[in-house]
Scaffold this motif. Structure first.
Motif, short mmCIF file in Angstrom:
data_model
loop_
_atom_site.label_atom_id
_atom_site.label_comp_id
_atom_site.label_asym_id
_atom_site.label_seq_id
_atom_site.Cartn_x
_atom_site.Cartn_y
_atom_site.Cartn_z
N VAL A 168 0.84 -1.20 0.00
CA VAL A 168 0.00 0.00 0.00
C VAL A 168 0.87 1.24 0.00
O VAL A 168 1.85 1.32 0.76
CB VAL A 168 -0.92 0.00 1.24
CG1 VAL A 168 -1.66 1.33 1.38
CG2 VAL A 168 -1.93 -1.15 1.15
N GLY A 169 0.51 2.21 -0.83
CA GLY A 169 1.17 3.51 -0.85
C GLY A 169 0.29 4.58 -0.24
O GLY A 169 -0.92 4.42 -0.08
N HIS A 170 0.91 5.71 0.09
CA HIS A 170 0.23 6.81 0.78
C HIS A 170 0.54 8.11 0.06
O HIS A 170 1.60 8.27 -0.54
CB HIS A 170 0.73 6.86 2.23
CG HIS A 170 0.54 8.20 2.90
ND1 HIS A 170 1.53 9.18 2.90
CD2 HIS A 170 -0.50 8.72 3.58
CE1 HIS A 170 1.09 10.24 3.56
NE2 HIS A 170 -0.14 9.99 3.98
N ALA A 171 -0.38 9.04 0.12
CA ALA A 171 -0.15 10.39 -0.39
C ALA A 171 -0.84 11.38 0.53
O ALA A 171 -1.85 11.06 1.18
CB ALA A 171 -0.68 10.54 -1.81
N ALA A 172 -0.31 12.60 0.60
CA ALA A 172 -0.89 13.64 1.44
C ALA A 172 -0.90 14.95 0.67
O ALA A 172 -0.07 15.20 -0.20
CB ALA A 172 -0.10 13.80 2.74
N ALA A 173 -1.88 15.81 1.03
CA ALA A 173 -2.00 17.12 0.39
C ALA A 173 -2.43 18.14 1.43
O ALA A 173 -3.30 17.84 2.27
CB ALA A 173 -3.01 17.08 -0.75
N ALA B 160 1.82 -2.84 -13.87
CA ALA B 160 0.37 -2.98 -13.76
C ALA B 160 -0.10 -2.75 -12.32
O ALA B 160 -1.18 -2.18 -12.11
CB ALA B 160 -0.05 -4.37 -14.24
N GLU B 161 0.67 -3.18 -11.34
CA GLU B 161 0.29 -2.97 -9.95
C GLU B 161 0.32 -1.49 -9.58
O GLU B 161 -0.55 -1.00 -8.85
CB GLU B 161 1.21 -3.76 -9.01
CG GLU B 161 1.13 -5.27 -9.18
CD GLU B 161 -0.22 -5.84 -8.79
OE1 GLU B 161 -0.98 -5.15 -8.06
OE2 GLU B 161 -0.52 -6.98 -9.20
N VAL B 162 1.32 -0.77 -10.08
CA VAL B 162 1.39 0.67 -9.84
C VAL B 162 0.18 1.37 -10.46
O VAL B 162 -0.45 2.24 -9.85
CB VAL B 162 2.71 1.25 -10.40
CG1 VAL B 162 2.71 2.77 -10.33
CG2 VAL B 162 3.90 0.69 -9.61
N ALA B 163 -0.18 0.97 -11.67
CA ALA B 163 -1.33 1.57 -12.36
C ALA B 163 -2.63 1.24 -11.63
O ALA B 163 -3.53 2.09 -11.53
CB ALA B 163 -1.38 1.08 -13.80
N GLU B 164 -2.76 0.02 -11.11
CA GLU B 164 -3.98 -0.37 -10.40
C GLU B 164 -4.16 0.46 -9.13
O GLU B 164 -5.27 0.92 -8.83
CB GLU B 164 -3.93 -1.86 -10.04
CG GLU B 164 -5.16 -2.33 -9.28
CD GLU B 164 -5.09 -3.80 -8.92
OE1 GLU B 164 -5.45 -4.15 -7.79
OE2 GLU B 164 -4.68 -4.60 -9.79
N ALA B 165 -3.10 0.68 -8.38
CA ALA B 165 -3.20 1.49 -7.17
C ALA B 165 -3.62 2.92 -7.51
O ALA B 165 -4.46 3.52 -6.81
CB ALA B 165 -1.87 1.49 -6.41
N ALA B 166 -3.07 3.46 -8.59
CA ALA B 166 -3.44 4.81 -9.00
C ALA B 166 -4.91 4.88 -9.40
O ALA B 166 -5.62 5.86 -9.09
CB ALA B 166 -2.56 5.27 -10.16
N ALA B 167 -5.41 3.84 -10.07
CA ALA B 167 -6.82 3.81 -10.48
C ALA B 167 -7.75 3.75 -9.28
O ALA B 167 -8.84 4.33 -9.30
CB ALA B 167 -7.06 2.62 -11.40
N LYS B 168 -7.34 3.05 -8.23
CA LYS B 168 -8.16 2.96 -7.02
C LYS B 168 -8.21 4.30 -6.28
O LYS B 168 -9.23 4.67 -5.71
CB LYS B 168 -7.63 1.87 -6.10
CG LYS B 168 -7.81 0.46 -6.63
CD LYS B 168 -7.11 -0.54 -5.74
CE LYS B 168 -7.31 -1.97 -6.23
NZ LYS B 168 -6.53 -2.94 -5.43
#
Length: 399
Positions: free
Chosen positions: A167-172, A380-388
């Motif tokens: 799982v990756g995380h992002a903040a804004a 593909a896994e990186v792209a799937e996480a971004a799509a979610k």
């Protein structure tokens, strides 16, 4: 750890309660009666603390199958939030990297009673300057995410694990009241557990489609989701035909069967539905339904220890997967991949906090990831996480 009883919360405004899975007929007349917030530094077992606190405030779930009646004039139930780190601690596993949202407790239990008058709808408005959301900053680059996928594949090749969810995380940064933005997530298509929960200096908004654990018609039910494709005709056909996605999915169904078997009546575990394709926003996802009869004397604490953190966001074997997660993820999972929902007399309905965002005093936080198997393609896994994450980010940014 902090606790508030009736005297401590009586002065709070009576706002419309939109906690995920709260009874629809009661949401306009609920008032907070007591609250427990816990952080790991407080010590103790969060599952046991939740069970004891609920029992002390009129919600006795020390035997979940005990018949109970909803009291329209007394205690209605409670919103319950348990972080992935707290679930891992209760299960005896690695808790992972430090949370990026330290203001957020790892356990929150908010008990509600019924008010005489309907509450006013919650609309925010605390910050007259309107809503502004800055640029997202990811906790790892796409290259680092892909490297984590390769590291899991290497661990699978060594026989350490069969599957691991990364799982990756992002903040804004933001300005304004975050609650209306977080509440908008409930409108996302497929948000079975849409809603919010908030405290002093923190808030959580959820759009999860996944049932972590529920008590339905006397049976324990979990609905693991694993397998994703774009919500097109071709995407649906591809998901149904994918041997990799089906193998990954069945592996987690078996894990969930084993989790329930630990707290179920012998021989009562069954798979009611396998690999059903359902839609969340612009994605198809594969979902199964696993159920079991609760063992005699089963309490909420033992149930939480058995199912948390959820198998679809950890991997198999679960404790070994938690070790890999702790080694690979640079930022803790915070509000994501935990449990959020409603418990009450004779009722349990907790969603898995995927498609979930959190706010502290300065930033919004989101998480997304996916399950990694030997057949996973890093790009593909990186792209799937971004799509979610994309629908959640877009709705949070909306004015």
């Amino acid at each position: 750890m902090s606790e508030n009883g009736p005297d401590g919360v009586e002065a709070l405004p009576k706002r419309f309660v939109d906690a995920p899975a709260a009874p629809l007929d009661c949401r306009h007349r609920l008032v907070e009666r007591a609250r427990l917030e816990w952080w790991p530094a407080d010590g103790g077992d969060p599952a046991a603390l939740a069970e004891d606190f609920l029992a002390a405030h009129g919600i006795d779930l020390r035997e979940v199958s005990r018949p109970a009646v909803h009291d329209p004039d007394g205690v209605c139930g409670a919103a319950l939030y348990l972080s992935a780190a707290a679930g891992a601690r209760a299960a005896g596993g690695s808790t992972g990297a430090p949370t990026p949202v330290p203001a957020l407790p790892d356990l929150a239990v908010v008990v509600y009673g019924h008010a005489d008058q309907p509450a006013a709808p919650s609309g925010g408005g605390r910050a007259p300057g309107g809503w502004w959301l800055g640029d997202w900053r990811d906790s790892w680059t796409p290259h680092a995410h892909a490297d984590a996928v390769e590291a899991v594949r290497a661990a699978i090749g060594r026989g350490d694990v069969y599957q691991v969810n990364v799982v990756g995380h992002a903040a804004a940064p933001y300005a304004g009241d975050p609650l209306p933005a977080l509440a908008r997530l409930a409108a996302l298509p497929g948000a079975r557990y849409g809603g919010t929960l908030a405290g002093l200096g923190w808030a959580v908004g959820c759009a999860s489609p996944e049932t972590l654990i529920a008590l339905e018609d006397g049976r324990l039910v979990t609905r693991p989701i694993k397998g994703t494709r774009p919500a097109t005709g071709a995407g649906r056909r591809e998901l149904l035909a994918s041997a990799k996605e089906r193998a990954e999915h069945v592996m987690i169904v078996d894990l969930e069967r084993n989790d329930l078997a630990r707290v179920a009546r012998t021989g009562s575990v069954r798979v009611d539905e396998l690999f059903a394709v359902r839609r969340w926003c612009d994605l198809w996802q594969a979902e199964s339904t696993v159920s079991a009869a609760p063992a005699d004397g089963l309490g909420l604490a033992a149930l939480l220890r058995a199912v948390c953190p959820g198998g679809s966001v950890t991997g198999a074997p679960k404790l070994a997967a938690l070790d890999r997660i702790a080694a690979l993820e640079p930022v803790g999972r915070g509000a994501s991949m935990g449990a959020l929902g409603w418990v009450g007399p004779g009722r349990i309905d907790l969603g898995l906090t995927i498609r979930t965002a959190a706010a502290d005093a300065e930033r919004l936080h989101v998480w997304a990831g996916g399950g990694i198997t030997w057949g996973s393609d890093p790009a593909a896994e990186v792209a799937e996480a971004a799509a979610k994450a994309a629908p959640v980010r877009a709705l949070l940014a909306a004015a």
